[in-house]
Motif scaffolding. Structure first.
Motif, PDB file in Angstrom:
ATOM      1  N   ARG A 165       0.867  -1.464  -0.135  1.00  0.00           N
ATOM      2  CA  ARG A 165       0.356  -0.088   0.299  1.00  0.00           C
ATOM      3  C   ARG A 165       0.602   1.350   0.090  1.00  0.00           C
ATOM      4  O   ARG A 165       0.889   2.693  -0.982  1.00  0.00           O
ATOM      5  N   PHE A 166       1.682   1.031   0.508  1.00  0.00           N
ATOM      6  CA  PHE A 166       2.690   2.359   1.115  1.00  0.00           C
ATOM      7  C   PHE A 166       3.193   2.425  -0.686  1.00  0.00           C
ATOM      8  O   PHE A 166       3.534   3.683  -1.490  1.00  0.00           O
ATOM      9  N   VAL A 167       4.008   1.762  -1.541  1.00  0.00           N
ATOM     10  CA  VAL A 167       4.257   1.662  -2.735  1.00  0.00           C
ATOM     11  C   VAL A 167       3.733   2.336  -3.735  1.00  0.00           C
ATOM     12  O   VAL A 167       3.916   2.484  -4.460  1.00  0.00           O
ATOM     13  N   THR A 168       1.928   1.544  -3.438  1.00  0.00           N
ATOM     14  CA  THR A 168       0.970   2.093  -4.567  1.00  0.00           C
ATOM     15  C   THR A 168       0.862   3.619  -4.091  1.00  0.00           C
ATOM     16  O   THR A 168       0.174   4.789  -5.370  1.00  0.00           O
ATOM     17  N   GLU A 169       0.888   3.999  -2.892  1.00  0.00           N
ATOM     18  CA  GLU A 169       0.246   4.971  -2.752  1.00  0.00           C
ATOM     19  C   GLU A 169       1.597   6.504  -3.530  1.00  0.00           C
ATOM     20  O   GLU A 169       1.740   7.732  -4.355  1.00  0.00           O
TER      21      GLU A 169
END
Length: 178
Positions: A165-169
């Motif tokens: 989720r951090f990477v997608t953000e």
């Protein structure tokens, strides 16, 4: 920048059009000198045109072309966007104790995403991978817009863990800051 009505409450669109027309009639085209009333009298006035399909057949087709996605974005040259994002401490386990960044590089050609590269810092991947990785293949070939990213994110949302989720953000931020 301001609205003309803020400066002069009596300004209207017809008055502005009349003032612009008057300037064209009294100013010579090549020298831009003010010819005053004498030059304006030689111009035979000016006529408002009606830019509609009835007056100019084919105008709608031309307008549609120049307002289309292909014209506005599809002709853009190849470009790269790179951004770095500090990884929150709870998501990384590195031995050096230094701050680590995830770096996202996106390549866009003719308005479409052609490549996304992710730099994974040491201690971020649960598989021990570090370095550059080609990722997010679901975005390749899609038009460069937040809509493409939203489609991909919605389809993956239930599968993502906290790190993903951090990477997608991070990828979202690259797309929205361009």
């Amino acid at each position: 920048m301001m609205n003309l009505c803020e400066e002069n409450t009596k300004v209207t669109i017809p008055l502005v059009m009349k003032a612009i027309g008057w300037e064209f009639m009294r100013t010579t085209a090549l020298t831009m000198k003010d010819g005053g009333q004498e030059l304006a009298n030689k111009q035979n006035g000016f006529q408002m045109i009606n830019p509609t399909e009835n007056w100019f057949p084919g105008l709608k087709e031309i307008q549609d072309y120049y307002t289309s996605w292909d014209w506005c974005y599809g002709n853009t040259p190849k470009f790269h966007i790179t951004q770095s994002f500090p990884v929150p401490g709870g998501l990384i386990h590195n031995t050096s104790g230094t701050c680590a960044d995830v770096k996202v590089t996106m390549t866009v050609e003719s308005g479409k995403i052609s490549d996304i590269t992710l730099f994974v810092p040491e201690g971020f991947s649960s598989f021990g991978f570090t370095g550059e990785a080609k990722v997010v293949t679901g975005l390749k070939g899609k038009r460069f817009s937040i809509n493409a990213f939203n489609e991909l994110e919605n389809s993956l949302d239930s599968l993502l863990d906290e790190k993903e989720r951090f990477v997608t953000e991070c990828v979202r931020q690259v797309m929205t800051s361009a």
